[in-house]
Design an enzyme around this catalytic site. Sequence first.
Site, PDB file in Angstrom:
ATOM      1  N   HIS A   1       8.999 -25.429 -19.384  1.00 34.44           N
ATOM      2  CA  HIS A   1       8.188 -24.306 -18.884  1.00 34.44           C
ATOM      3  C   HIS A   1       6.952 -24.913 -18.201  1.00 34.44           C
ATOM      4  O   HIS A   1       7.080 -25.686 -17.258  1.00 34.44           O
ATOM      5  CB  HIS A   1       7.863 -23.388 -20.075  1.00 34.44           C
ATOM      6  CG  HIS A   1       7.203 -22.085 -19.767  1.00 34.44           C
ATOM      7  ND1 HIS A   1       6.997 -21.608 -18.491  1.00 34.44           N
ATOM      8  CD2 HIS A   1       6.679 -21.127 -20.589  1.00 34.44           C
ATOM      9  CE1 HIS A   1       6.396 -20.428 -18.543  1.00 34.44           C
ATOM     10  NE2 HIS A   1       6.179 -20.117 -19.808  1.00 34.44           N
TER      11      HIS A   1
ATOM     12  N   HIS B   1      15.564 -22.710 -12.117  1.00 38.30           N
ATOM     13  CA  HIS B   1      14.807 -21.606 -12.702  1.00 38.30           C
ATOM     14  C   HIS B   1      15.793 -20.622 -13.298  1.00 38.30           C
ATOM     15  O   HIS B   1      16.872 -20.413 -12.748  1.00 38.30           O
ATOM     16  CB  HIS B   1      13.968 -20.911 -11.618  1.00 38.30           C
ATOM     17  CG  HIS B   1      12.856 -20.091 -12.175  1.00 38.30           C
ATOM     18  ND1 HIS B   1      13.045 -18.812 -12.622  1.00 38.30           N
ATOM     19  CD2 HIS B   1      11.552 -20.392 -12.375  1.00 38.30           C
ATOM     20  CE1 HIS B   1      11.883 -18.355 -13.069  1.00 38.30           C
ATOM     21  NE2 HIS B   1      10.971 -19.286 -12.932  1.00 38.30           N
TER      22      HIS B   1
ATOM     23  N   ASP C   1       6.476 -25.693 -10.173  1.00 33.40           N
ATOM     24  CA  ASP C   1       5.914 -26.921 -10.720  1.00 33.40           C
ATOM     25  C   ASP C   1       6.213 -28.161  -9.884  1.00 33.40           C
ATOM     26  O   ASP C   1       5.694 -29.239 -10.176  1.00 33.40           O
ATOM     27  CB  ASP C   1       6.455 -27.154 -12.144  1.00 33.40           C
ATOM     28  CG  ASP C   1       5.912 -26.122 -13.117  1.00 33.40           C
ATOM     29  OD1 ASP C   1       4.710 -25.851 -13.062  1.00 33.40           O
ATOM     30  OD2 ASP C   1       6.700 -25.582 -13.916  1.00 33.40           O
TER      31      ASP C   1
HETATM   32  N1  CMC Z   1      18.097 -30.776 -13.275  1.00 33.85           N
HETATM   33  C1  CMC Z   1      19.421 -30.961 -13.419  1.00 33.85           C
HETATM   34  N2  CMC Z   1      20.302 -29.999 -13.733  1.00 33.85           N
HETATM   35  C2  CMC Z   1      19.804 -28.781 -13.945  1.00 33.85           C
HETATM   36  C3  CMC Z   1      18.439 -28.499 -13.819  1.00 33.85           C
HETATM   37  C4  CMC Z   1      17.573 -29.552 -13.470  1.00 33.85           C
HETATM   38  N3  CMC Z   1      16.271 -29.345 -13.332  1.00 33.85           N
HETATM   39  N4  CMC Z   1      18.228 -27.191 -14.077  1.00 33.85           N
HETATM   40  C5  CMC Z   1      19.412 -26.668 -14.361  1.00 33.85           C
HETATM   41  N5  CMC Z   1      20.390 -27.629 -14.270  1.00 33.85           N
HETATM   42  C6  CMC Z   1      21.837 -27.446 -14.450  1.00 33.85           C
HETATM   43  C7  CMC Z   1      22.195 -27.345 -15.913  1.00 33.85           C
HETATM   44  O1  CMC Z   1      22.501 -28.610 -16.440  1.00 33.85           O
HETATM   45  C8  CMC Z   1      23.391 -26.433 -15.865  1.00 33.85           C
HETATM   46  O2  CMC Z   1      24.502 -27.167 -15.406  1.00 33.85           O
HETATM   47  P1  CMC Z   1      25.970 -26.925 -16.070  1.00 33.85           P
HETATM   48  O3  CMC Z   1      26.275 -25.487 -15.807  1.00 33.85           O
HETATM   49  O4  CMC Z   1      26.858 -27.888 -15.394  1.00 33.85           O
HETATM   50  O5  CMC Z   1      25.794 -27.209 -17.535  1.00 33.85           O
HETATM   51  C9  CMC Z   1      23.042 -25.449 -14.759  1.00 33.85           C
HETATM   52  O6  CMC Z   1      22.168 -26.181 -13.870  1.00 33.85           O
HETATM   53  C10 CMC Z   1      22.351 -24.184 -15.240  1.00 33.85           C
HETATM   54  O7  CMC Z   1      21.182 -24.588 -15.928  1.00 33.85           O
HETATM   55  P2  CMC Z   1      20.632 -23.969 -17.290  1.00 33.85           P
HETATM   56  O8  CMC Z   1      19.964 -25.054 -18.077  1.00 33.85           O
HETATM   57  O9  CMC Z   1      21.723 -23.207 -17.951  1.00 33.85           O
HETATM   58  O10 CMC Z   1      19.551 -22.954 -16.723  1.00 33.85           O
HETATM   59  P3  CMC Z   1      18.451 -22.219 -17.568  1.00 33.85           P
HETATM   60  O11 CMC Z   1      18.222 -20.939 -16.877  1.00 33.85           O
HETATM   61  O12 CMC Z   1      18.800 -22.167 -19.020  1.00 33.85           O
HETATM   62  O13 CMC Z   1      17.174 -23.185 -17.432  1.00 33.85           O
HETATM   63  C11 CMC Z   1      15.252 -24.231 -16.558  1.00 33.85           C
HETATM   64  C12 CMC Z   1      16.161 -22.994 -16.508  1.00 33.85           C
HETATM   65  C13 CMC Z   1      14.006 -23.959 -15.716  1.00 33.85           C
HETATM   66  C14 CMC Z   1      14.815 -24.475 -17.995  1.00 33.85           C
HETATM   67  C15 CMC Z   1      16.022 -25.448 -16.010  1.00 33.85           C
HETATM   68  O14 CMC Z   1      16.387 -25.220 -14.659  1.00 33.85           O
HETATM   69  C16 CMC Z   1      15.229 -26.734 -16.141  1.00 33.85           C
HETATM   70  O15 CMC Z   1      15.272 -27.374 -17.188  1.00 33.85           O
HETATM   71  N6  CMC Z   1      14.484 -27.157 -15.066  1.00 33.85           N
HETATM   72  C17 CMC Z   1      13.624 -28.320 -15.161  1.00 33.85           C
HETATM   73  C18 CMC Z   1      12.326 -27.967 -15.870  1.00 33.85           C
HETATM   74  C19 CMC Z   1      11.403 -27.156 -14.969  1.00 33.85           C
HETATM   75  O16 CMC Z   1      11.167 -27.483 -13.818  1.00 33.85           O
HETATM   76  N7  CMC Z   1      10.826 -26.089 -15.557  1.00 33.85           N
HETATM   77  C20 CMC Z   1       9.879 -25.211 -14.846  1.00 33.85           C
HETATM   78  C21 CMC Z   1      10.420 -23.839 -14.618  1.00 33.85           C
HETATM   79  S1  CMC Z   1       9.476 -22.895 -13.411  1.00 33.85           S
HETATM   80  C22 CMC Z   1       7.895 -22.682 -14.079  1.00 33.85           C
HETATM   81  C23 CMC Z   1       7.876 -21.876 -15.304  1.00 33.85           C
HETATM   82  O17 CMC Z   1       7.905 -20.642 -15.236  1.00 33.85           O
HETATM   83  O18 CMC Z   1       7.805 -22.443 -16.394  1.00 33.85           O
END
Ligand code: CMC
Length: 429
Positions: A268, A307, A363
């Site tokens: 986050h 996201h 971010d």
């Molecule tokens: N790098 C690599 N792979 C990713 C990433 C990433 N940053 N984000 C998502 N994926 C992949 C994930 O591994 C999954 O792949 P598969 O379906 O093959 O297993 C797919 O994309 C869907 O991802 P998810 O983890 O199920 O998505 P989520 O909605 O649960 O998570 C998130 C959202 C923001 C936590 C995630 O995208 C992430 O960890 N991003 C990096 C951290 C980040 O930049 N966070 C800031 C978010 S924006 C500011 C805020 O509001 O906090």
Amino acid sequence: MSKQTLTITDNRTGQSAELPIEHDTIPAIGLRQLKVQADDFGMLAYDPGYTNTASCKSRITFVDGDRGILRYRGYPIEQLAEESTFLEVAYLLLFGELPTAGELSDWTARILSHTQIHENLVDLLKTFQAGAHPMGVLISAVAAMSTLYPEAKQVNDVDNRLLQIWRILGQLPTALAFADQNRLGRPRTDPRAGLDYSANFLHMMGLTRQADGEVDPVLVRAMDVLFMLHADHEQNCSTSALRNIASSEADPYCAVAGAAAALYGPLHGGANEAVLRMLAEIGDTKEIPAFLDRVKNREVRLMGFGHRVYKNYDPRAQIIKRVAYEVFAVTGSNPLIDIAVELEQHALEDDYFVSRRLYPNVDFYSGIIYQAMGFPVEMFPALFVLGRTPGWLAQWVELVTDPEQRIARPRQIYLGEAERAYVPIGERG
Ligand code: CMC
């Protein structure tokens, strides 16, 4: 007109339930009528991470993740970032309308009259050891404020709520700036009358950048825009945490402290700090393909990408990228920007990211700007907190004034042991 209901048939029993549809949503409690035995608890919806659960009705922030749209109270984020100011946006989020000139000047004066922090809080902040992470300090500082203003418990009193809102918005930047100066062993710089919110914060942080000790107006505007872009984002992890805490009628200081704790994590608001560390680790544009291979092999995440809601370019990231170059015109470039731009290009052409609809989020570029402005890396999530606080407070007011809201209390699917008898320690195998 078609019937606004959803009929669900339970194939275990053949029993059907007809549930009303309102705003493309069904009331989850309606599922409970589906039972196999009359004394069953009834059907629940299972939704880890609340990916498809609406926890409230809100009139504050609209996000369309597929189209990359963000609006506060109906106003597009692009227009607010261009025309508005952080305190005006805070007013808009809290009261639902843009203020008149008189309302804005009164609101600004109220908040800026609360920038001094209590001496007990100063003493507390001095007790943290050198190098303490600003998020741990900030979370503690806000929670400690609840002990200084015990009347904040009267969450249903409108005037009392407003007083706490002025205090929280006014004092948080001072507490954070003081904590940082203390961490670095420097004397504290008090708030200065006559400076607006962002200028005062940069002044207290010692990030003036001008020979005459005045804060550079380009940096003040950049800070204000960054705060505006972070001001609210509907039911994200920290806001949901805040609503959960506030649903028990805890005071707003404890609720904001809890929200800040939720924001701290690298998935986050801690992502801005993690992005900077990632870019520094990559170190050179030549290393980008190898780094992306590690991401695709699931060894690391590409921080600042992806996201839960945006499946398109985060509109905040577009604005931040532009602001970065305005800041560099004053501070000189941050070499990490070249790595970030090229990393983004590589990722947006790579099927791994394209097929998963992963784009830069808020971010990805913000930390590069903060670093160029002179903020230490570990301070970045705390800057996110300052920006997000008006949104949390608006969501708090909406929650406590919403007659449909109740104490947050999700259900679980219990998969543990059935009842068993206690075994004395001497008889355990
Ligand atoms: N790098 C690599 N792979 C990713 C990433 C990433 N940053 N984000 C998502 N994926 C992949 C994930 O591994 C999954 O792949 P598969 O379906 O093959 O297993 C797919 O994309 C869907 O991802 P998810 O983890 O199920 O998505 P989520 O909605 O649960 O998570 C998130 C959202 C923001 C936590 C995630 O995208 C992430 O960890 N991003 C990096 C951290 C980040 O930049 N966070 C800031 C978010 S924006 C500011 C805020 O509001 O906090």
